[in-house]
Design an enzyme around this catalytic site. Structure first.
Site, mmCIF file in Angstrom:
data_model
loop_
_atom_site.group_PDB
_atom_site.id
_atom_site.type_symbol
_atom_site.label_atom_id
_atom_site.label_comp_id
_atom_site.label_asym_id
_atom_site.label_seq_id
_atom_site.Cartn_x
_atom_site.Cartn_y
_atom_site.Cartn_z
ATOM 1 N N ARG A 59 0.836 -1.225 -0.197
ATOM 2 C CA ARG A 59 0.195 0.031 0.232
ATOM 3 C C ARG A 59 0.925 1.331 0.000
ATOM 4 O O ARG A 59 0.566 2.234 -0.711
ATOM 5 C CB ARG A 59 -0.773 0.035 1.320
ATOM 6 C CG ARG A 59 -1.926 1.114 1.260
ATOM 7 C CD ARG A 59 -2.584 1.560 -0.104
ATOM 8 N NE ARG A 59 -3.042 0.410 -0.827
ATOM 9 C CZ ARG A 59 -3.764 0.553 -1.939
ATOM 10 N NH1 ARG A 59 -3.325 1.473 -2.637
ATOM 11 N NH2 ARG A 59 -4.313 -0.659 -2.237
ATOM 12 N N LYS A 94 3.033 24.169 -1.630
ATOM 13 C CA LYS A 94 1.720 23.594 -1.343
ATOM 14 C C LYS A 94 1.638 21.990 -1.535
ATOM 15 O O LYS A 94 1.222 21.671 -2.731
ATOM 16 C CB LYS A 94 0.736 24.392 -2.153
ATOM 17 C CG LYS A 94 0.721 25.868 -2.013
ATOM 18 C CD LYS A 94 -0.052 26.508 -2.782
ATOM 19 C CE LYS A 94 -0.289 28.131 -2.756
ATOM 20 N NZ LYS A 94 -0.926 28.706 -3.729
ATOM 21 N N LYS A 126 6.461 37.479 1.247
ATOM 22 C CA LYS A 126 5.215 37.593 0.519
ATOM 23 C C LYS A 126 4.526 38.737 1.187
ATOM 24 O O LYS A 126 5.056 39.343 2.006
ATOM 25 C CB LYS A 126 4.514 36.157 0.968
ATOM 26 C CG LYS A 126 5.137 35.054 0.241
ATOM 27 C CD LYS A 126 4.448 33.725 0.306
ATOM 28 C CE LYS A 126 3.101 33.634 -0.223
ATOM 29 N NZ LYS A 126 3.215 33.808 -1.572
ATOM 30 N N GLU A 159 7.736 38.717 -3.087
ATOM 31 C CA GLU A 159 6.639 39.254 -3.933
ATOM 32 C C GLU A 159 6.256 40.537 -4.271
ATOM 33 O O GLU A 159 6.222 41.233 -3.417
ATOM 34 C CB GLU A 159 5.381 38.271 -3.067
ATOM 35 C CG GLU A 159 4.036 38.488 -3.932
ATOM 36 C CD GLU A 159 3.170 37.698 -2.993
ATOM 37 O OE1 GLU A 159 2.187 38.278 -2.469
ATOM 38 O OE2 GLU A 159 2.968 36.351 -3.093
ATOM 39 N N ASP A 181 2.714 38.499 -8.710
ATOM 40 C CA ASP A 181 1.788 37.627 -8.157
ATOM 41 C C ASP A 181 0.641 38.183 -8.818
ATOM 42 O O ASP A 181 0.098 39.409 -8.689
ATOM 43 C CB ASP A 181 1.799 37.737 -6.640
ATOM 44 C CG ASP A 181 0.662 37.050 -6.017
ATOM 45 O OD1 ASP A 181 0.587 36.063 -6.540
ATOM 46 O OD2 ASP A 181 -0.260 37.553 -5.112
#
Length: 242
Positions: A59, A94, A126, A159, A181
């Site tokens: 598995r 992410k 950010k 960013e 962004d």
């Protein structure tokens, strides 16, 4: 290992590591290597040894390879869409908790490149960081002071939400890459023009298969996509006895 789908296979080497960890006497004969395109009915490898050991590893091997193959397949599709441009595809942080290393490995197998792995290998300022610091210029200055004080050699990505912030970042200097962004195409082209050779550029934010090529043609060096790891459907694989 039987393929019941089509796409780029990934996790073969990882599966060998799992089998070895479960039972070092298991023998794995690899027929198809990581990064190869597979079709329904292909056999990726044979594993021979204790049936109990094989079932114990089954598995974990299947879950890992199904997920990694889906990521590699999506990454390879994006890489193909970028062919002929100078733009490279990046993943993001992410990722699935506890499985980041394998998912980023799958991105590389699919032909993409890895963004930072965690908070320790690259600094990314950010919007929240910049706002809490009192502004972009303040955030960059505090970051430089921190790196100097702790004798750290880490690249800085900042960013930008608009062209005014792009100008501020360029003026501050010492930044490795500017992340544009959620810029539209026209603003992206203007940002790339303003940044010039001061640093590298990266586009991010709701970029998909229909828009990725157009963003690349704006001249950015990189495009980052969280979808590579958080929006994929596992490849259908089975481990069958014979």
């Amino acid at each position: 290992m039987l393929v019941k789908d089509k796409g780029v296979i990934a996790g073969v080497e990882f599966a060998q590591m799992i089998f070895k960890k479960v039972d070092s006497s298991l023998e794995v004969e690899v027929l198809i290597q990581d990064g190869s395109f597979v079709n329904y009915g292909d056999v990726v490898f044979h594993v021979k040894g204790s049936s109990q050991s094989i079932l114990k590893a089954e598995r974990l091997v299947l879950n890992s390879m199904q997920r990694m193959s889906a990521i590699a397949t999506k990454t390879q599709k994006y890489v193909e869409l970028l062919k002929g441009t100078q733009t490279k595809i990046l993943d993001t942080r992410k990722t699935t908790p506890g499985f980041r290393a394998a998912e980023k490995w799958a991105v590389r197998i699919g032909g993409g490149e890895n963004h930072r792995f965690a908070l320790y290998d690259m600094i990314m300022l950010k919007d929240n960081h910049n706002d809490f610091a009192g502004g972009i210029a303040e955030a960059i200055q505090k970051t430089k002071s921190y790196l100097l004080e702790h004798n750290l050699d880490l690249k800085i990505i900042v960013e930008a939400r608009n062209l005014q912030e792009v100008d501020t970042i360029v003026k501050c200097g010492g930044v490795y890459r500017i992340l544009l962004d959620n810029f539209d195409f026209e603003t992206t082209r203007e940002a790339v023009k303003r940044i010039g050779n001061h640093c590298l550029t990266e586009s991010s934010g709701n970029i998909n298969e229909n828009t990725i090529r157009s963003y690349a043609e704006c001249g950015v060096n990189y495009i980052s996509s969280g979808a590579l790891t958080h929006s994929v459907y596992n490849m259908d694989l089975s481990l069958k006895a014979f």
